[in-house]
Design an enzyme around this catalytic site. Structure first.
Site, PDB file in Angstrom:
ATOM      1  N   ARG A 142     -27.436 -28.996  38.983  1.00 24.90           N
ATOM      2  CA  ARG A 142     -27.434 -27.911  37.941  1.00 24.90           C
ATOM      3  C   ARG A 142     -28.522 -28.141  36.767  1.00 24.90           C
ATOM      4  NH1 ARG A 142     -23.229 -26.800  40.420  1.00 24.90           N
ATOM      5  NH2 ARG A 142     -23.190 -29.089  40.296  1.00 24.90           N
ATOM      6  N   THR A 143     -28.124 -29.201  36.201  1.00 21.74           N
ATOM      7  CA  THR A 143     -28.992 -29.705  35.035  1.00 21.74           C
ATOM      8  C   THR A 143     -30.427 -29.684  35.175  1.00 21.74           C
ATOM      9  OG1 THR A 143     -27.118 -31.118  34.347  1.00 21.74           O
ATOM     10  CG2 THR A 143     -28.854 -31.384  32.895  1.00 21.74           C
ATOM     11  N   LYS A 145     -38.821 -51.295  41.274  1.00 20.73           N
ATOM     12  CA  LYS A 145     -39.742 -52.454  41.269  1.00 20.73           C
ATOM     13  C   LYS A 145     -39.380 -53.228  39.938  1.00 20.73           C
ATOM     14  CE  LYS A 145     -43.585 -49.923  43.117  1.00 20.73           C
ATOM     15  NZ  LYS A 145     -44.932 -49.491  42.680  1.00 20.73           N
ATOM     16  N   ARG A 167     -32.076 -38.278  32.442  1.00 20.00           N
ATOM     17  CA  ARG A 167     -30.440 -38.594  32.774  1.00 20.00           C
ATOM     18  C   ARG A 167     -30.464 -40.051  33.245  1.00 20.00           C
ATOM     19  NH1 ARG A 167     -26.530 -35.186  36.473  1.00 20.00           N
ATOM     20  NH2 ARG A 167     -26.306 -33.948  34.039  1.00 20.00           N
ATOM     21  N   HIS A 194     -23.627 -35.322  26.893  1.00 24.58           N
ATOM     22  CA  HIS A 194     -24.528 -34.364  27.427  1.00 24.58           C
ATOM     23  C   HIS A 194     -24.662 -33.161  26.630  1.00 24.58           C
ATOM     24  CE1 HIS A 194     -25.988 -32.389  30.969  1.00 24.58           C
ATOM     25  NE2 HIS A 194     -25.048 -32.700  31.746  1.00 24.58           N
TER      26      HIS A 194
HETATM   27  C1  NCD Z   1     -21.612 -32.846  34.712  1.00 21.51           C
HETATM   28  C2  NCD Z   1     -22.498 -34.209  34.388  1.00 21.51           C
HETATM   29  O1  NCD Z   1     -23.328 -34.656  35.151  1.00 21.51           O
HETATM   30  O2  NCD Z   1     -21.883 -34.880  33.586  1.00 21.51           O
HETATM   31  N1  NCD Z   1     -22.522 -32.110  35.461  1.00 21.51           N
HETATM   32  C3  NCD Z   1     -23.409 -31.190  34.865  1.00 21.51           C
HETATM   33  O3  NCD Z   1     -24.262 -31.764  34.111  1.00 21.51           O
HETATM   34  N2  NCD Z   1     -23.157 -30.055  34.909  1.00 21.51           N
HETATM   35  C4  NCD Z   1     -20.311 -32.933  35.195  1.00 21.51           C
HETATM   36  C5  NCD Z   1     -20.006 -33.933  36.341  1.00 21.51           C
HETATM   37  O4  NCD Z   1     -20.476 -34.438  37.051  1.00 21.51           O
HETATM   38  O5  NCD Z   1     -18.748 -33.893  36.631  1.00 21.51           O
END
Ligand code: NCD
Length: 445
Positions: free
Chosen positions: A54-55, A83, A105, A133
């Protein structure tokens, strides 16, 4: 670079800015296909060291809908990271000619803060370990704002893994700032971490209080960690509205459920008997008007049969990730109007003058990227001296403090410690460390 804005923590935004993001998102959502001039000619780079659906896709969709372009490193195990390239070097390269905004991320806490130090373009934190997040939080707040029409005074049940869920951490900071109340229904052992509770209390005025959750019926009893009878161990809930005594949880506006973050579990953690939400559990009177939210992905914590219930809004929540991320990108790229001034930026950070790294969190980027993320701190209290890691926000263990060029060390609560300027502080983990640095120990230690 002066004037460069990043979104590393939900704290980087003022409440007025967050409200303006909602307004922009609402306008975008009216016609997602009508804004293709907003970011024309600009490029977003997604750099993902951890899995995402999703993100990443909603960010990329948002940038494309704004008329911009996207470059993606969706699996850093096939990039130069394998590497041995450092995060800082990758950021330097991509934030030069390649892209106008970075979406990052990473598994280390504080990674986005480090990236912001090396980037020539805005950095957006798309999740850093179990720390924060912020863009998921904006999506969650936006969803609540649409569904409930306000954030102030809402009663929100937080359930599941409150310990390692970064979505929870950014969310609770923002909810407390907006004056919502947080009822904690964690899975046993996965309670909100102490450092988060401390910050909620000290920075945002949310007061930990016992709450009688018996009106939540099976939802509360499936968590071994909430207050139902005075004899049970429990995690306190957090209230932003002052009221003395035991709180009765008899009306809930939203239940926010999270998956067990097993990929971050230590040896002592377990998700056996994890809380499970279904139509029966949601049948209690106190939960009648409660919308059910989840950042997704879910495993078994919400039964698929509940998807048909109008209170289940997690798929709508995921869809709203696109317009809110359009607003975030437009804001950071300077393509949308914002009339409110930004939040006063977090207090200055200073490099640690110490022999070792006093950050107690081994998942912090100051431990995982040692050469590029030299330990640094922010002062949260001058007296007694208290400091937090500038990357991951954990409190540093300060046994003794001294001042550069004045080799006497004191306890953090000694009167002399108060007079040391923050930039001159030297930290020691014990007497031996102070002695080997040539410091004598002041009186009273
Ligand atoms: C979350 C995350 O990556 O922290 N997912 C997201 O970004 N919607 C929640 C999760 O992984 O449980």
């Amino acid at each position: 670079m002066p004037g460069l804005r990043h979104l590393v923590s939900i704290d980087d935004l003022s409440l007025a800015e967050i409200s303006q993001l909602f307004e922009h998102a609402r306008i975008f959502s009216e016609n997602l296909r009508d804004s293709a001039e907003t970011c024309r000619g600009l490029i977003a780079a997604s750099i993902f060291y951890e899995p995402s659906t999703r993100t990443r896709l909603s960010f990329e969709s948002a940038m494309l809908r704004l008329g911009g372009g996207v470059i993606t490193a969706a699996d850093m195990s096939v990039s130069s990271a394998s590497k041995g390239e450092s995060l800082a070097d990758t950021v330097r390269v991509v934030s030069g000619a390649y892209a106008d905004v970075l979406i990052l991320r990473h598994p280390s806490e504080g990674a986005a803060r480090l990236a912001a130090q090396y980037s020539e373009v805005p950095v957006i934190n798309a999740g850093d370990g179990s720390h924060e997040h912020p863009t998921q939080t904006l999506c969650d707040l936006y969803t609540l704002w649409i569904e409930k029409g306000r954030l102030e005074g809402l009663d929100i049940v937080l359930s599941g893994d409150l310990r390692y869920s970064r979505t929870i951490h950014s969310f609770v900071y923002a909810l407390a700032r907006f004056g919502a109340n947080l009822v904690c229904v964690p899975h046993q052992g996965l309670e909100l971490p102490d450092y988060v509770v401390k910050r909620l209390r000290e920075e945002y005025g949310a007061e930990p209080q016992a709450a009688d959750a018996s009106c939540l019926g099976d939802l509360a009893s499936s968590s071994d960690a909430v207050y139902i009878t005075p004899t049970k161990p429990h995690q306190l809930s957090l209230y932003t509205e002052a009221q003395r005594g035991l709180r009765l949880v008899d009306h809930v506006d939203a239940v926010y459920m999270t998956r067990p973050q097993t990929e971050r579990f230590g040896e002592a953690d377990s998700a056996t008997g994890y809380i499970h939400l279904d139509t029966d559990i949601m049948s209690g009177e106190a939960l009648r008007e409660a919308v059910v939210m989840h950042p997704l992905p879910r495993r078994d914590e919400i039964s698929p049969e509940f998807d048909a219930d109008p209170r289940s809004i997690y798929f709508k929540q995921a869809a709203r990730g696109v317009p809110i991320r359009m607003a975030i990108l437009g804001m950071l790229l300077g393509r949308l109007d914002f009339t409110h001034s930004p939040r006063r930026h977090l207090e200055a950070t200073y490099p640690v003058n110490a022999m070792g790294n006093p950050c107690p969190n081994m998942g912090c980027v100051s431990h995982t990227e040692v050469r590029q993320a030299p330990a640094s701190y922010r002062i949260v209290s001058r007296f007694p001296v208290r400091a937090i890691c500038a990357y991951c926000s954990r409190e540093l263990n300060l046994t003794l403090v001294g001042a550069v060029g004045r080799p006497v060390a004191f306890r953090p609560d000694a009167a002399e410690a108060r007079r040391i300027e923050p930039a001159e502080l030297v930290f020691f983990r014990d007497l031996a460390e102070a002695a080997s640095a040539g410091f004598t120990v002041g009186t009273g230690v």
